[in-house]
Design a protein around this motif. Structure first.
Motif: not given
Lengths: 121, 424, 715
Positions: B76-80, B103-111, B126-130, B168-175
């Motif tokens: 639930a990456p965007t859960a507040t 836990v799995a998040v993505d580049s839009s991870a919440s605070e 930072a938020r949005g960075a991917s 390889p492992i496909l990945f799209k998200g935040a570091a």
């Protein structure tokens, strides 16, 4: 050079005089005292031998060395004390019986050996 | 009676193992279908899954003092907020109680997700960075080069089992980055060399958060409470789409027949949920050489034996652990002895040594930290005392002259007594 | 009398053991009564000095413990069921009574019965000795002072009679003394001084030899068989004086013997010979000894002895010795409170001893002089001075009374023309006081005339007043000052009501019943003995300060910031930290006031701790102008944690410290690695738990991310 030999000669003659007169005087001491003196010399000798042995072998069983050495020394000291107490020429111990002195001596001796035995092992 | 008891025990054990309750928290129930392969894999391994929305006000992790779930999967990456709470303290309590979280998040991870990451020692960019890779991106329709393929996974059979798949492992998200002071963190999947983390589409004006070497795409910690937490920078990597990708090509021209995501995610989950890399120590024992009884103290320079049994959980069964690098230390302020333990292939590790010639209160210390394995930290105190007064060597040869002298003096004393008393 | 005077503390408080060291002795005594003699000898204690452990049998002076143990066994043999604690509490008063007897015997041997009585009376009440022998003060000194005086008595007796038996009895008493207290080195140095002084003042007698030589030989051997002394009895430089005098004595005796036996001429010749060869021999032996000492591992003097010879030594080199208040030079008023009238009468007694100067009185003179010097260096050795002062004062008082009575009687004789019958009677008890010391005053000595009656009566009344005042003072002192066990505190409130603070026992009891059996408690070493004895928990350091490094480690932890301190404690497996805090009720000897010593001792081993970091503006202070390191260090935090609010209730001011009388410099103290688990009623004992490592490395500083944040902020 001359003076040195003279000195040595002087020294020798002096020493011989001393030894001689000491001998002659010592003959006057009673036999009983002489016996004590013999033991004193014996104690001193054992102490000296132990000391030399310690110097040669090293200090390792130090407590054994201490007990042996002090045993001889203690015996020496006690004998000297006894000698002074029974020496008829001394004036300090007029009222003291030789038997009493000897009893004290035995008491001290026993104490000494007790301590020595305790410490030796 | 006895076999019955055993049977009961074993059924109890298997029941417990099979009916582990997993709570899956989602932003959106669509995920349930987009990630169904992953969830099915979980169910097929015997987990009991309940799906909840992270914002569900009735969400409850704990009923009084009892935790309602054994594991949590947080997709639930965007859960507040979690349930009625606006922060993640319950989740931290859950971790501190020794329970596992994925836990799995993505580049839009919440605070909320960021502070959760911070509390386990990671820092999400930072938020949005991917994670972007302009050199070696995966050639799909996306223009911003944020779908990448990484082969930088950790070489650890404890964590990844026999995941030797070269795909390889496909990945799209935040570091995430790991603080250099973190002693618990491990990076399971790193980024390719040419990847970096940045806001997609914005010009790069100065050094971006360099990805490779610093950033982890999938990171994990083993908390000291025993809990294992995995932080994956991408929810998508668990999705059916990535699991079933049939073949793809990267910008540098390499072709792959399939993606390794399914195997990788399953293996990581197995590790995270304590199905692998679990060690157990039993029967810590020390004694005088050749004896069985365990004494309270040793004397300096005694010979002693030390041993313990280590077992590893493999496929739900405890099997003997085999390793040549387990050490024991004999410590009083500093380690006096540090030695490797031998083992007999049956899980019994042992050694023998001589107690140092210094008295004090010692500890047998086992400090076995290997990435992916349960850390083994145990200490057993034992006192080492000096010789008793009657334990020293007696009647030394070197001392014979002294004994002689004492005897001779005593003899002289008696002779003297006679001479003195009877000589008038 | 001596016994009952010391029971004030029992009446006022209860039958508890006082101070710090007695708790250790008490614990060892219990062990002795339970485990027996041999087990005590081999006792390896793993509850103290964690993780080093301590070999109790080899590092303790066992005299006191044997005494109490034997008393306990004897009483039980008579089927008197008595607690070990009671035995321990009453040992010291009992031995102070013995000590008075010994003082009587000593002075009787030197000066006769009357002087002995007055000396014993002084001895019974001398405050400085009371301070160490009140009921409950179960300390080495309590029995050691008795042993000291008794050794001196036997030595003087041997000196007077020239009997080997007395001499060996002295050696036995010396054994007891060595077993009791490290202060035995005072004897082993005083005796040679006396011996040498006798030789050089031409008082060489066979009696001196008989008294001295066997004592040295036997005494050394005996001392060497006490484990704690061991080979030090021969190897330490403190003992060389004795052997040196032993050698000189023999040389002197030999010379005299030769002189007696040889004719004059030969003697003169021999003299030059013996002198030259003797000098060569002596220097040879001296060199040998020196060489041996140099090569022996225990070269040099121990720190405490060095600090005796050079008062500034300790403060310069060994902060741990200097940190003990007992080891500091005393203040002048303490002489007066501790010795009172005895200190006034002492010089008079000293002078009186010169008439006539026997070897025995020479001994007492030397004893008094050296004791005065040593007590000037270390407060603790005031105890050694006390018997000397009492003997001298006793003699002085006796002389004065005798002379004055003579005056009274003489005056009556003049009036009634009666012959000297009563005068003789008055003089009778004071045989050697032929020309009392008053005679040295020119007015009396020239005429030899007795003092006029009126003056004599006034003088007598004056003396009586002095004696009364002394008695009153002693009783007051023993009741008020020295009966306080320092473990139970008592203060008078403004309205005269008495408050009892029993925080220490409260704290230790908490430890005992609320912490796991294997908990390890860190505190400053002062509280080590009490913690092991009362709380039965393992401690890091205690009052037996044998390992400076270990103490320095604890000092360093206290002086470090919280996180570092926590790491140090974790490395030592500490589970609880105990601090003493007096700011709440104004108890001045708390850890904040001792803190500078922790810094100094810690800094002596770990140079990263610098005292000047802890000093604020104008010295050591805890308010806002305090040193920065002090405000950050663990000790400060543990002491003042949550204190700001608490003091608002009692003093009406935030964080007002009643010891330092300032407002503390840092109010909002939070602890991350320690958790407060116990604070006693008056906040004196505060116990903290050392927390485990956190389950997660949360919120670690991350240099990269902060850089990243700045970057984004600017763009």
């Amino acid at each position: 050079m001359d003076s040195v030999t003279n000195r040595i000669h002087d020294f020798k003659s002096n020493a011989s005089i001393i030894v001689k007169s000491f001998n002659s005087e010592y003959k006057k001491t009673p036999l009983r005292i002489k016996v004590i003196d013999a033991f004193i010399v014996y104690a001193l000798l054992t102490a000296a031998i132990q000391f030399l042995y310690m110097l040669c072998v090293g200090t390792f069983p130090f407590n054994s060395f201490l007990s042996g050495f002090f045993c001889s020394l203690g015996f020496f000291v006690l004998s000297v004390s006894l000698r002074m107490q029974v020496d008829p020429s001394s004036t300090e111990f007029k009222g003291l019986l030789p038997e009493r002195a000897y009893a004290d001596f035995v008491f001290c001796g026993c104490l000494l050996f007790l301590v020595v035995w305790n410490f030796m092992g | 009676m006895f076999p019955v008891l055993l049977l009961l025990l074993s059924t109890a054990f298997t029941c417990q193992a099979s009916s582990q309750k997993v709570l899956v928290l989602l932003d959106d129930f669509k995920t349930r279908s987009t990630h169904s392969l992953y969830f099915n894999d979980l169910i097929s391994r015997g987990y009991e899954i309940s799906f909840k929305s992270a914002s569900d006000k009735k969400l409850q992790l704990k009923d009084w003092d009892e935790w309602l779930y054994d594991k949590i999967v947080l997709f639930a990456p965007t859960a507040t907020g979690l349930g009625a709470n606006s922060d993640h303290t319950t989740l931290l309590e859950f971790i501190d109680a020794g329970k596992d979280v994925l836990v799995a998040v993505d580049s839009s991870a919440s605070e909320l997700m960021r502070s959760l990451a911070a509390d386990i020692g990671f820092d999400l960019d930072a938020r949005g960075a991917s994670v972007t890779d302009h050199v070696d991106y995966v050639k799909f329709a996306m223009a911003d080069h944020t779908l990448i393929a990484s082969e930088e996974f950790m070489q650890s059979s404890a964590i990844l089992g026999n995941f030797t798949d070269s795909a390889p492992i496909l990945f799209k998200g935040a570091a995430a980055t790991m603080s250099p002071e973190s002693t618990l963190g491990i990076s399971i999947l790193g980024a390719p060399e040419t990847a970096f983390s940045h806001l997609p589409g914005k010009p790069v004006t100065d050094n971006p958060l360099v990805a490779n070497g610093y950033a982890s795409l999938v990171a994990a910690i083993q908390a000291r409470s025993g809990a294992r937490i995995v932080l994956a920078g991408s929810v998508d990597m668990f999705s059916n789409a990535y699991f079933t990708t049939a073949g793809f090509e990267t910008a540098s021209g390499k072709r792959f027949d399939k993606a390794g995501n399914r195997a990788f995610c399953d293996e990581v989950t197995k590790w995270a949920f304590h199905e692998r890399g679990v060690l157990r120590v039993t029967n810590v024992h020390h004694s005088h050489a050749g004896e069985q009884e365990q004494p309270d103290w040793y004397r300096v320079s005694d010979d002693l034996e030390f041993g313990l049994d280590i077992f590893e959980l493999v496929g739900g069964v405890w099997q003997p652990f085999k390793a040549d690098d387990v050490q024991v230390e004999f410590v009083m302020l500093d380690p006096y002895i540090r030695t490797k333990l031998q083992h007999n292939e049956q899980g019994h590790f042992y050694t023998a040594f001589k107690v140092p010639d210094v008295y004090g209160v010692y500890k047998f210390v086992i400090n076995y930290h290997r990435a992916g394995y349960t850390p083994l930290e145990l200490a057993k105190t034992v006192s080492v005392r000096p010789f008793r007064h009657n334990e020293f060597e007696r009647f030394l040869v070197a001392a014979y002259p002294y004994y002689m002298s004492v005897f001779s003096t005593m003899a002289a004393f008696f002779v003297f007594g006679f001479a003195f008393l009877y000589h008038k | 009398m001596a016994f009952s005077l010391r029971l004030f503390s029992v009446v006022k408080y209860e039958s508890v053991i006082h101070e710090f060291d007695p708790y250790f002795n008490f614990r060892v005594t219990i062990y002795l009564t339970k485990q027996g003699f041999y087990n005590l000898w081999n006792w390896f204690d793993d509850r103290t000095w964690y993780p080093l452990g301590r070999v109790i049998g080899g590092t303790v002076y066992p005299g006191l413990i044997w005494t109490a143990g034997v008393m306990f066994k004897v009483l039980h043999a008579f089927n008197i069921p008595i607690n070990v604690q009671e035995v321990c509490v009453f040992t010291a008063p009992l031995f102070s009574a013995f000590c008075s007897l010994a003082a009587y015997l000593l002075v009787k041997e030197i000066r006769g019965r009357g002087a002995g009585l007055t000396a014993a009376a002084f001895m019974a009440m001398v405050p400085s000795y009371i301070s160490r022998s009140v009921a409950g003060s179960f300390d080495n000194e309590g029995v050691a002072i008795f042993a000291l005086v008794f050794v001196f008595f036997l030595y003087v007796k041997a000196l007077n009679t020239g009997s080997l038996a007395w001499s060996s009895a002295a050696a036995l008493a010396y054994l007891y003394m060595v077993a009791s207290w490290g202060g035995y080195s005072f004897i082993i140095n005083l005796l040679p001084i006396h011996c040498l002084a006798s030789i050089f003042t031409g008082r060489l007698t066979a009696k001196l030899y008989i008294a001295y030589a066997p004592l040295i030989i036997l005494g050394t051997l005996e001392a060497a068989s006490i484990p704690v002394v061991g080979f030090n009895a021969v190897l330490m430089s403190e003992h060389f004086g004795a052997f040196f005098a032993f050698g000189i004595l023999h040389a002197a005796l030999a010379i005299r013997y030769i002189k007696d036996i040889l004719p004059v001429k030969a003697y003169n010749a021999a003299k030059t010979l013996v002198l030259t060869s003797g000098v060569v021999l002596m220097s040879g032996i001296l060199l040998l000894v020196l060489f041996y000492v140099m090569s022996s591992p225990t070269f040099g003097w121990t720190g405490r002895s060095l600090s005796l010879l050079d008062p500034t030594y300790a403060s310069k080199y060994i902060p741990i010795i200097a940190s003990v208040s007992e080891h500091q030079p005393p203040a002048w008023p303490s002489y007066f409170t501790d010795l009172q009238a005895a200190s006034i009468l002492m010089p008079a007694g000293l002078i009186a001893l010169f008439w006539p100067l026997t070897p025995a009185s020479l001994f007492l003179i030397l004893y008094a002089c050296t004791a005065v010097y040593f007590s000037g260096v270390m407060v603790r050795l005031m105890l050694v001075l006390a018997p000397a002062a009492c003997c001298l004062a006793g003699i002085a008082l006796h002389e004065a009374i005798a002379t004055l009575f003579k005056g009274v009687h003489a005056a009556r004789d003049e009036q009634e023309s009666k012959p000297l019958k009563e005068d003789v009677k008055a003089k009778k008890p004071s045989k050697p006081a032929k020309a009392g010391f008053w005679s040295i005053l020119p007015g009396f000595s020239e005429t030899g005339r007795p003092i006029p009656r009126d003056a004599a009566i006034v003088g007598l009344l004056g003396l009586a007043a002095v004696a009364l005042f002394y008695t009153w003072h002693s009783i007051w002192v023993s009741a008020e000052m020295y009966s306080a066990p320092s473990i139970v505190m008592q203060t008078r409130g403004g309205d005269g009501s008495i408050h009892i603070f029993d925080d220490f026992r409260e704290g230790y009891a908490w430890l005992r019943y609320n912490t796991p059996e294997d908990a390890i408690v860190a505190s400053w070493w002062d509280y080590g003995y009490q913690t092991t004895a009362m709380a039965n928990r393992t401690v890091l350091v205690d009052n037996n300060t044998w390992n400076n490094t270990h103490i320095a480690t604890v000092g360093r932890a206290m002086a470090s910031p919280e996180k570092q301190a926590w790491e140090i404690y974790r490395a030592l497996d500490v589970t609880h930290v105990l601090v003493i805090f007096g700011g709440f009720i104004g108890y001045p000897s708390d850890d904040i006031n001792k803190f500078l010593w922790m810094v100094r001792i810690g800094g002596g081993v770990f140079p990263d701790i610098k005292e000047k970091d802890f000093l604020g503006e104008g010295g050591y202070r805890v308010d806002t102008k305090a040193g920065k390191a002090l405000l950050d260090c663990l000790m400060y935090k543990l002491s003042y944690y949550r204190y700001a609010e608490a003091s608002l209730m009692t003093t009406g001011q935030l964080g007002f410290d009643r010891v330092r009388n300032v407002q503390i410099g840092k109010m909002d103290i939070s602890l991350e690695y320690f958790e407060e688990v116990f604070t006693s009623e008056h906040w004196m004992v505060r116990i903290y738990k050392v927390l485990d490592r956190p389950a997660r490395d949360g919120k670690l500083p991350n240099p990269r991310s902060s850089r990243g944040k700045i970057r984004r902020g600017s763009s």
